[in-house]
Structures are given as structure tokens and as C-alpha cells.
Design a protein around this motif. Sequence first.
Motif, PDB file in Angstrom:
ATOM      1  N   VAL A 224     -27.706 -50.338  48.418  1.00 35.88           N
ATOM      2  CA  VAL A 224     -27.257 -50.273  47.028  1.00 35.88           C
ATOM      3  C   VAL A 224     -27.634 -51.575  46.334  1.00 35.88           C
ATOM      4  CG1 VAL A 224     -25.259 -50.203  45.487  1.00 35.88           C
ATOM      5  CG2 VAL A 224     -25.391 -48.644  47.423  1.00 35.88           C
ATOM      6  N   PHE A 225     -28.372 -51.446  45.234  1.00 33.76           N
ATOM      7  CA  PHE A 225     -28.635 -52.569  44.348  1.00 33.76           C
ATOM      8  C   PHE A 225     -27.541 -52.589  43.291  1.00 33.76           C
ATOM      9  CE2 PHE A 225     -33.428 -51.819  45.161  1.00 33.76           C
ATOM     10  CZ  PHE A 225     -33.380 -52.564  46.311  1.00 33.76           C
ATOM     11  N   THR A 226     -27.064 -53.773  42.947  1.00 34.01           N
ATOM     12  CA  THR A 226     -25.996 -53.882  41.969  1.00 34.01           C
ATOM     13  C   THR A 226     -26.150 -55.169  41.174  1.00 34.01           C
ATOM     14  OG1 THR A 226     -23.573 -53.854  41.699  1.00 34.01           O
ATOM     15  CG2 THR A 226     -24.443 -55.011  43.628  1.00 34.01           C
ATOM     16  N   ALA A 227     -25.346 -55.299  40.124  1.00 31.35           N
ATOM     17  CA  ALA A 227     -25.347 -56.497  39.283  1.00 31.35           C
ATOM     18  C   ALA A 227     -23.925 -57.035  39.217  1.00 31.35           C
ATOM     19  CB  ALA A 227     -25.857 -56.176  37.874  1.00 31.35           C
ATOM     20  N   ALA A 228     -23.760 -58.327  39.453  1.00 27.74           N
ATOM     21  CA  ALA A 228     -22.444 -58.963  39.377  1.00 27.74           C
ATOM     22  C   ALA A 228     -22.617 -60.422  38.985  1.00 27.74           C
ATOM     23  CB  ALA A 228     -21.721 -58.862  40.716  1.00 27.74           C
ATOM     24  N   GLN A 229     -21.933 -60.843  37.934  1.00 30.27           N
ATOM     25  CA  GLN A 229     -22.059 -62.218  37.468  1.00 30.27           C
ATOM     26  C   GLN A 229     -21.223 -63.190  38.299  1.00 30.27           C
ATOM     27  OE1 GLN A 229     -23.886 -63.671  35.075  1.00 30.27           O
ATOM     28  NE2 GLN A 229     -24.944 -61.804  34.492  1.00 30.27           N
ATOM     29  N   GLU A 251     -19.680 -45.667  58.551  1.00 28.23           N
ATOM     30  CA  GLU A 251     -19.129 -46.972  58.903  1.00 28.23           C
ATOM     31  C   GLU A 251     -19.602 -48.025  57.900  1.00 28.23           C
ATOM     32  OE1 GLU A 251     -20.359 -47.719  62.871  1.00 28.23           O
ATOM     33  OE2 GLU A 251     -19.317 -45.962  63.705  1.00 28.23           O
ATOM     34  N   PRO A 252     -18.872 -49.141  57.770  1.00 28.39           N
ATOM     35  CA  PRO A 252     -19.234 -50.162  56.771  1.00 28.39           C
ATOM     36  C   PRO A 252     -20.665 -50.665  56.877  1.00 28.39           C
ATOM     37  CG  PRO A 252     -17.032 -50.576  57.603  1.00 28.39           C
ATOM     38  CD  PRO A 252     -17.585 -49.450  58.426  1.00 28.39           C
ATOM     39  N   ASP A 253     -21.201 -50.762  58.103  1.00 26.23           N
ATOM     40  CA  ASP A 253     -22.550 -51.305  58.251  1.00 26.23           C
ATOM     41  C   ASP A 253     -23.635 -50.265  58.005  1.00 26.23           C
ATOM     42  OD1 ASP A 253     -23.814 -53.814  58.680  1.00 26.23           O
ATOM     43  OD2 ASP A 253     -24.557 -53.112  60.613  1.00 26.23           O
ATOM     44  N   ASP A 254     -23.238 -49.026  57.667  1.00 26.88           N
ATOM     45  CA  ASP A 254     -24.223 -47.978  57.383  1.00 26.88           C
ATOM     46  C   ASP A 254     -24.860 -48.141  56.021  1.00 26.88           C
ATOM     47  OD1 ASP A 254     -23.758 -46.794  59.810  1.00 26.88           O
ATOM     48  OD2 ASP A 254     -22.446 -45.211  59.036  1.00 26.88           O
ATOM     49  N   ILE A 255     -24.358 -49.067  55.218  1.00 25.43           N
ATOM     50  CA  ILE A 255     -24.905 -49.283  53.879  1.00 25.43           C
ATOM     51  C   ILE A 255     -25.018 -50.778  53.634  1.00 25.43           C
ATOM     52  CG2 ILE A 255     -22.674 -49.277  52.668  1.00 25.43           C
ATOM     53  CD1 ILE A 255     -23.969 -47.530  50.516  1.00 25.43           C
ATOM     54  N   LYS A 256     -26.123 -51.213  53.039  1.00 27.89           N
ATOM     55  CA  LYS A 256     -26.361 -52.619  52.732  1.00 27.89           C
ATOM     56  C   LYS A 256     -26.272 -52.817  51.224  1.00 27.89           C
ATOM     57  CE  LYS A 256     -27.319 -53.086  57.101  1.00 27.89           C
ATOM     58  NZ  LYS A 256     -26.313 -53.656  58.018  1.00 27.89           N
ATOM     59  N   ILE A 257     -25.402 -53.707  50.798  1.00 33.12           N
ATOM     60  CA  ILE A 257     -25.196 -53.971  49.380  1.00 33.12           C
ATOM     61  C   ILE A 257     -25.939 -55.250  49.009  1.00 33.12           C
ATOM     62  CG2 ILE A 257     -23.483 -54.456  47.594  1.00 33.12           C
ATOM     63  CD1 ILE A 257     -21.508 -52.754  49.216  1.00 33.12           C
ATOM     64  N   ALA A 372     -19.211 -60.551  49.948  1.00 35.80           N
ATOM     65  CA  ALA A 372     -19.521 -59.995  48.633  1.00 35.80           C
ATOM     66  C   ALA A 372     -20.942 -59.449  48.565  1.00 35.80           C
ATOM     67  CB  ALA A 372     -19.330 -61.065  47.552  1.00 35.80           C
ATOM     68  N   ALA A 373     -21.712 -59.573  49.649  1.00 35.68           N
ATOM     69  CA  ALA A 373     -23.102 -59.105  49.673  1.00 35.68           C
ATOM     70  C   ALA A 373     -23.596 -59.057  51.105  1.00 35.68           C
ATOM     71  CB  ALA A 373     -23.995 -60.036  48.852  1.00 35.68           C
ATOM     72  N   ASP A 374     -24.516 -58.119  51.372  1.00 31.84           N
ATOM     73  CA  ASP A 374     -25.239 -58.085  52.647  1.00 31.84           C
ATOM     74  C   ASP A 374     -26.613 -58.725  52.518  1.00 31.84           C
ATOM     75  OD1 ASP A 374     -23.282 -56.569  54.188  1.00 31.84           O
ATOM     76  OD2 ASP A 374     -23.818 -54.872  52.909  1.00 31.84           O
ATOM     77  N   GLY A 375     -26.989 -59.046  51.311  1.00 34.11           N
ATOM     78  CA  GLY A 375     -28.280 -59.642  51.007  1.00 34.11           C
ATOM     79  C   GLY A 375     -28.473 -59.611  49.516  1.00 34.11           C
ATOM     80  N   PHE A 376     -29.707 -59.851  49.062  1.00 38.92           N
ATOM     81  CA  PHE A 376     -29.951 -59.997  47.630  1.00 38.92           C
ATOM     82  C   PHE A 376     -31.308 -59.427  47.247  1.00 38.92           C
ATOM     83  CE2 PHE A 376     -27.163 -63.318  49.162  1.00 38.92           C
ATOM     84  CZ  PHE A 376     -26.080 -63.186  48.298  1.00 38.92           C
ATOM     85  N   ASN A 377     -31.359 -58.854  46.052  1.00 40.40           N
ATOM     86  CA  ASN A 377     -32.602 -58.393  45.470  1.00 40.40           C
ATOM     87  C   ASN A 377     -33.081 -59.503  44.535  1.00 40.40           C
ATOM     88  OD1 ASN A 377     -34.580 -56.431  45.276  1.00 40.40           O
ATOM     89  ND2 ASN A 377     -33.588 -55.331  43.612  1.00 40.40           N
ATOM     90  N   VAL A 378     -34.096 -60.238  44.961  1.00 44.37           N
ATOM     91  CA  VAL A 378     -34.526 -61.449  44.263  1.00 44.37           C
ATOM     92  C   VAL A 378     -35.405 -61.082  43.071  1.00 44.37           C
ATOM     93  CG1 VAL A 378     -35.714 -63.667  44.506  1.00 44.37           C
ATOM     94  CG2 VAL A 378     -34.360 -62.746  46.419  1.00 44.37           C
ATOM     95  N   MET A 379     -35.054 -61.616  41.899  1.00 45.66           N
ATOM     96  CA  MET A 379     -35.696 -61.268  40.632  1.00 45.66           C
ATOM     97  C   MET A 379     -36.321 -62.520  40.010  1.00 45.66           C
ATOM     98  SD  MET A 379     -32.502 -58.934  39.280  1.00 45.66           S
ATOM     99  CE  MET A 379     -33.306 -58.501  37.732  1.00 45.66           C
ATOM    100  N   PRO A 380     -37.514 -62.913  40.443  1.00 46.20           N
ATOM    101  CA  PRO A 380     -38.122 -64.135  39.912  1.00 46.20           C
ATOM    102  C   PRO A 380     -38.327 -64.078  38.403  1.00 46.20           C
ATOM    103  CG  PRO A 380     -39.232 -63.428  41.919  1.00 46.20           C
ATOM    104  CD  PRO A 380     -38.326 -62.311  41.505  1.00 46.20           C
ATOM    105  N   SER A 381     -38.095 -65.190  37.730  1.00 48.80           N
ATOM    106  CA  SER A 381     -38.196 -65.238  36.266  1.00 48.80           C
ATOM    107  C   SER A 381     -39.618 -64.974  35.796  1.00 48.80           C
ATOM    108  CB  SER A 381     -37.716 -66.599  35.755  1.00 48.80           C
ATOM    109  OG  SER A 381     -36.356 -66.783  36.047  1.00 48.80           O
ATOM    110  N   TYR A 382     -40.597 -65.540  36.485  1.00 48.38           N
ATOM    111  CA  TYR A 382     -41.996 -65.226  36.171  1.00 48.38           C
ATOM    112  C   TYR A 382     -42.810 -65.250  37.461  1.00 48.38           C
ATOM    113  CZ  TYR A 382     -43.390 -70.171  36.566  1.00 48.38           C
ATOM    114  OH  TYR A 382     -43.639 -71.434  37.038  1.00 48.38           O
ATOM    115  N   PHE A 383     -43.869 -64.446  37.442  1.00 48.47           N
ATOM    116  CA  PHE A 383     -44.757 -64.338  38.612  1.00 48.47           C
ATOM    117  C   PHE A 383     -46.094 -64.988  38.315  1.00 48.47           C
ATOM    118  CE2 PHE A 383     -42.100 -60.467  39.454  1.00 48.47           C
ATOM    119  CZ  PHE A 383     -41.635 -60.838  40.697  1.00 48.47           C
TER     120      PHE A 383
END
Length: 423
Positions: A224-229, A251-257, A372-383
Motif C-alpha cells: 500500500v502506497f500512502t501519504a502522511a505528513q 497476517e500483519p506481515d502479509d502487506i507492506k505499507i 509507522a511504515a514498512d518502507g518508503f516510496n521515494v519521490m525525488p524532486s527532480y531527475f
Amino acid sequence: MTAASRQMKLGAFLWATGHHIAAWRHPKAHVTAGIDIDHYIQLARTAEAAKFDMVFCEDAAGLREANVAISSQTSRSIGFEPISLLSALAVQTSRIGLVSTASTSYNEPYGLARTFLSLDHLSGGRGGWNLVTSASPIEAANFGSTGLRPHADRYQRAREFAEVVTGLWRGKPGGASGSGHDSQSFSVRDPLDLPRSPQGAPVLVQAGASDVGRDLAARTADVVFTAAQTFEEAKAFYDDLKGRLAAYGREPDDIKIMPGVAPVVAETTTQAQEKYEELQELIPDDVGVALLSSYLSIADLWRYPIDGPLPELPPSEGMQSRQALVIEQSRRDNLSIRQLARHFAGARGHWRIVGTAAQVADELQARFEGGAADGFNVMPSYFPGELDAFATLVVPELQRRGLFRKDYEGRTLRDHLGLKRPM
């Protein structure tokens, strides 16, 4: 998995010139990136060399932000149809996962299931589908629709759509009986003309954060990708979604947030802040406010004083969770429309971190180890600049702390994410 052995997951969220609304104006940005395959190959190889779990391409069935200045929109969009793009990247990479968005509102289950299973075989088991229901009336207008379906109707269709697709991936289009699927929405008789995936089934990703969206994720999603400030927002979402899994025999580990994060990183704090301010100065007010309007599903915020507060807004049939997030931040931080637009345009409502590699790693570690997270979807400001900076500065720091892999342990996306193989 013990707390000591648990490692965070990382996705590289590709977006042509970058996630900042003004990325295309940055002097080091590649302005025609959206239609340059070599650019995407470079980004995918950079992420793979840094041992990211996946690259991710968003998609929309239209110019979702059509009221934003056309020069900005065309320079920021992906450009290529993303599954075609990921198929090309599959033969230019060997280990990194390849995930694309596709809508349940403007596709049919059989064709979509076949397309993603084909990507999965082309890549040796590295494919994934990000399920979206499509929230923009602009997209609806491109498919002969009389308008955007109500939120509840879109999710009802999505639940059944996901059931049919996952059945096809398992070789049983009608569920356990395998006798086909026939309903008012969909009719599927035959199995797919492909064998099972090398990883059992493509990884299923979802990003809806409304109550019905969370329930769909708990029922069907692997990621699951999500947004949280704030940490509190991220923790509340994490606990709520993990708490829904038991109702579906999971089970809790069946999904990565994996919340989105937009880092701006440099060797020193001063340099990082200067990089961020340089980007912020490139945002024209009309573009920032127009982007904010599109995500809030408001026809035109310009009728309100730009230095005044965000007005009271009616419930939306569009992106309800994103609207709620933006409204909450505007009230919490007492931001004017101008301030909110600039802040939102920098990362489209996602969490932003500005600092050194150690400072960025500290923030990621706190959310990861704080549940609060299993990892992160990294969103670079510019490529490619900010992806390069994260790969060369932050990833080694996370590895030094034992928080991220130094090499891939398996070959499929499910291997990377630590997900069970579907039966």
C-alpha cells in the motif's frame, strides 16, 4: 521476522522530470525526459544499483491536471504508456521490481490480467499492478462516460475487478471452481493463455486511503502506497490497516505499507536547504494554485483571496483521502492558499525531508522503527539529480545502520518484499 532482522523496503517513484511541480524548470532537469527511453533506463539502473525493491510508474487516463499551465503538465507527465515503458525496462534490468498503475474504471479484467502477467513473465517475476479507481472527471470524459462514477460505485467495481484478476492469475477465472465469472459488471469464461507467474502472481499494490479504500487494501493488496505528513498520521494509518487484515484471514506481515517521501538531500544542511529553496522559487503562483485545485476537486480556487485561508469545502467524489489530508494540514499549520499551494506543489501532499544523509536517515528510521511504515516510496524532486543523491548519500547510510539490504536476496519482487507466494 524479528525486529533486528527487519529491513525497510524502498520504491523509486518515477515521474519524468521529477515530483516537484517546477522540476522541469530546474537548470539540471531533463526537460524532454517523458519521451526519452534512455532517461528511464538510466533511472531504473540507478535504482537497481542501489538495491531498491522496485520502480513505480503512476498513470492517469487523461490530463488529470488539465487546468495547470500546459507547458508544466506536458513536461512533468510520464509521457510513455507505463506498461510499455516497464516492458522496455524489463530487458535493461535484471532484479528490480517493475510496478505500474492501471485503472479498474477504464479497463476490463481479462485484458488487464493478461497484460500484467505478460510483464511478469517478461521480467522473470518482477511485475506489479497498482490498482486505482480513477478519481478525475477529466479521465471519465475520455471514455464516453456521462461523468465520474460515485466513490462507492468505483470501489464496488474495484473489489470485483480485483477478484476476477487474481483468479485469472491463479488459473481459476471463477474462483475455486475455475468455471468462469459471470456478473452484471464482468463476464470471463476462459483462463489466460499464459502459465502461472514465476512469483505465483504479480504483486498487487493499492493506494486508496478512504475507509472503503483501506478495506479493499486489507482484502486484496500486497503493498500500500500512502501519504502522511506527520508521524501520528502515518502511525494511525499503519495501525488501522494492519488491524483490518485478520478479518480477511491475513497476517500483519502479509502487506507492506510504504508512505511517499520527497527527500532533498545534500552534504550539509545549508546545501540541502538551498536546493529546496531554489526549487520553491521556481513555482508560479497560478500553477501551484491550479494544481491544488485539481487535487481538491475545486473548479477554481482563484475566486478566493490567495493570502487568505482555505475555504470550507464540500465532500468530494474525487480523491477523498488526499482532500482530507490537504485540508487537515491547512488548518493545523494555519496556511494561506498561497502557502498551502507552494507546500503541496513541492511533493503533491507527501512527506518532505530536507537535510543531510544522516538527517534523512534519522527521519526514515524513526517512522520505520516506530511502527509507522514498512518502507518508503521515494519521490525525488527532480531527475536524475535527486535520485542520484538519495542513492549515493542516503542508501549507504541506511545500509551502515543495518536498515537496508546491501544486495538482493532473491530474484522476484515478492522475494525482495518478503511476501508469501500465492497458493
